[in-house]
Design a protein around this motif. Sequence first.
Motif, PDB file in Angstrom:
ATOM      1  N   ASP A 162      42.990  44.294  43.153  1.00 47.35           N
ATOM      2  CA  ASP A 162      42.502  43.361  42.138  1.00 47.35           C
ATOM      3  C   ASP A 162      43.220  43.582  40.807  1.00 47.35           C
ATOM      4  O   ASP A 162      43.297  42.662  39.979  1.00 47.35           O
ATOM      5  CB  ASP A 162      40.990  43.547  41.930  1.00 47.35           C
ATOM      6  CG  ASP A 162      40.218  43.346  43.226  1.00 47.35           C
ATOM      7  OD1 ASP A 162      40.579  42.432  43.991  1.00 47.35           O
ATOM      8  OD2 ASP A 162      39.265  44.114  43.475  1.00 47.35           O
ATOM      9  N   ALA A 163      43.704  44.784  40.596  1.00 48.10           N
ATOM     10  CA  ALA A 163      44.399  45.124  39.348  1.00 48.10           C
ATOM     11  C   ALA A 163      45.256  46.348  39.605  1.00 48.10           C
ATOM     12  O   ALA A 163      45.087  47.059  40.601  1.00 48.10           O
ATOM     13  CB  ALA A 163      43.407  45.386  38.222  1.00 48.10           C
ATOM     14  N   GLY A 164      46.174  46.595  38.684  1.00 47.18           N
ATOM     15  CA  GLY A 164      47.059  47.746  38.796  1.00 47.18           C
ATOM     16  C   GLY A 164      48.494  47.332  39.020  1.00 47.18           C
ATOM     17  O   GLY A 164      48.778  46.216  39.484  1.00 47.18           O
ATOM     18  N   SER A 206      47.187  42.345  38.510  1.00 42.10           N
ATOM     19  CA  SER A 206      46.214  41.682  37.645  1.00 42.10           C
ATOM     20  C   SER A 206      46.673  40.284  37.264  1.00 42.10           C
ATOM     21  O   SER A 206      45.922  39.522  36.648  1.00 42.10           O
ATOM     22  CB  SER A 206      45.979  42.510  36.377  1.00 42.10           C
ATOM     23  OG  SER A 206      47.174  42.591  35.608  1.00 42.10           O
ATOM     24  N   LYS A 207      47.928  39.927  37.646  1.00 36.76           N
ATOM     25  CA  LYS A 207      48.489  38.617  37.328  1.00 36.76           C
ATOM     26  C   LYS A 207      48.815  37.864  38.623  1.00 36.76           C
ATOM     27  O   LYS A 207      48.968  38.479  39.684  1.00 36.76           O
ATOM     28  CB  LYS A 207      49.764  38.783  36.496  1.00 36.76           C
ATOM     29  CG  LYS A 207      49.562  39.532  35.186  1.00 36.76           C
ATOM     30  CD  LYS A 207      50.886  39.750  34.477  1.00 36.76           C
ATOM     31  CE  LYS A 207      50.687  40.520  33.173  1.00 36.76           C
ATOM     32  NZ  LYS A 207      51.992  40.780  32.487  1.00 36.76           N
TER      33      LYS A 207
END
Length: 261
Positions: A64-66, A82-83
Motif C-alpha cells: 500500500d505504501a513504501g 504510494s503512487k
Amino acid sequence: MTEPTEPTEYRVTAAGVRKAFGDNQVLKGVSFTVPRGSATTIIGPSGSGKTTLLRALNALDPPDAGVIRIGGPQDGVEVDFSKPVSKEWLRRYRAQSGFVFQSHNLFPHKTVLQNITEGPIVAQKRPREEAEAEAVELLDQVGLADKRDQYPFQLSGGQQQRVGIARALALRPKVVLFDEPTSALDPELVGEVLAVIRDLAVEGWTLVIVTHEIQFARAVSDQVLFTDGGVILEQGPPAEVIGDPKEERTRQFLQRILNPL
C-alpha cells in the motif's frame, strides 16, 4: 550462470513498506537492504508478515505504501507504491526478480524443459535455442539433467521444487525470492532442495529466503531478519540473530523452535 559478487552494491532496498488486508495491518513500515551476492533469510512466527513481505518485493501482493528498488543504480527499477504505477513499469519491476513458490506451481501439461523455457521465450522474447540450451545447463546444475522430457506428475516433490528453482533462474533475475521452499515437502526430500539453495548462495546469487529451517538459515545466511507483528524486530548476521539474539521475543521464538520439548 554465476552472478558476480559486488558486496558494496545493494540488490534490494526497501523503505517504509506497508501492507494491510482490510483492518489487518500486516506490514507496518518495513525497511531493509540486501547486498548483491548475499543470502538473506526471513524467520519469524506464523502470521508475522514473512510471506507478505516476500510477495510485496515481487509485487505479487503490491504494498500500500513504501519504496522498493531491485537492482543497482545503473540497472535497477524502483517503485514508490504510494503512487499510481503503470502496468508497463510494474512489469519491468517484476522482471527483476524470480519467485520460487511453496508448492512448485509448475504447468502440469508441459514438460520440465518447457516449464523452464516458458518465461524466457514468451515473456522475455529470447530465441528458443538459447533458452533451451540455458535450461539444459540449469537442469544439470540442480541435478535433473535426465528429467528434461518428463512431466511434473512423474517427479517427486523435491524434484518439482528443483525444477521451480531452475525456472526462476532461467529468467536471469537480479534477486531470487524463496517462499518457504521446503514447507510442502516430505522430510526426506527437504535436504536435496536446501542443498541446491546452498549452492546458489555459494555461487554468489542474491537470495531472499523465507524459511522455518533455522539451522539452514544459520548455515546459509549472510543476514537474518526476524519479523514479528509486521515489523523487523532484529536483523544482522546469523551468529548474532540466531546465536546471540538481543531481543527477548527473538529468544522466545528460537527457544520454541530449536528446543520444542
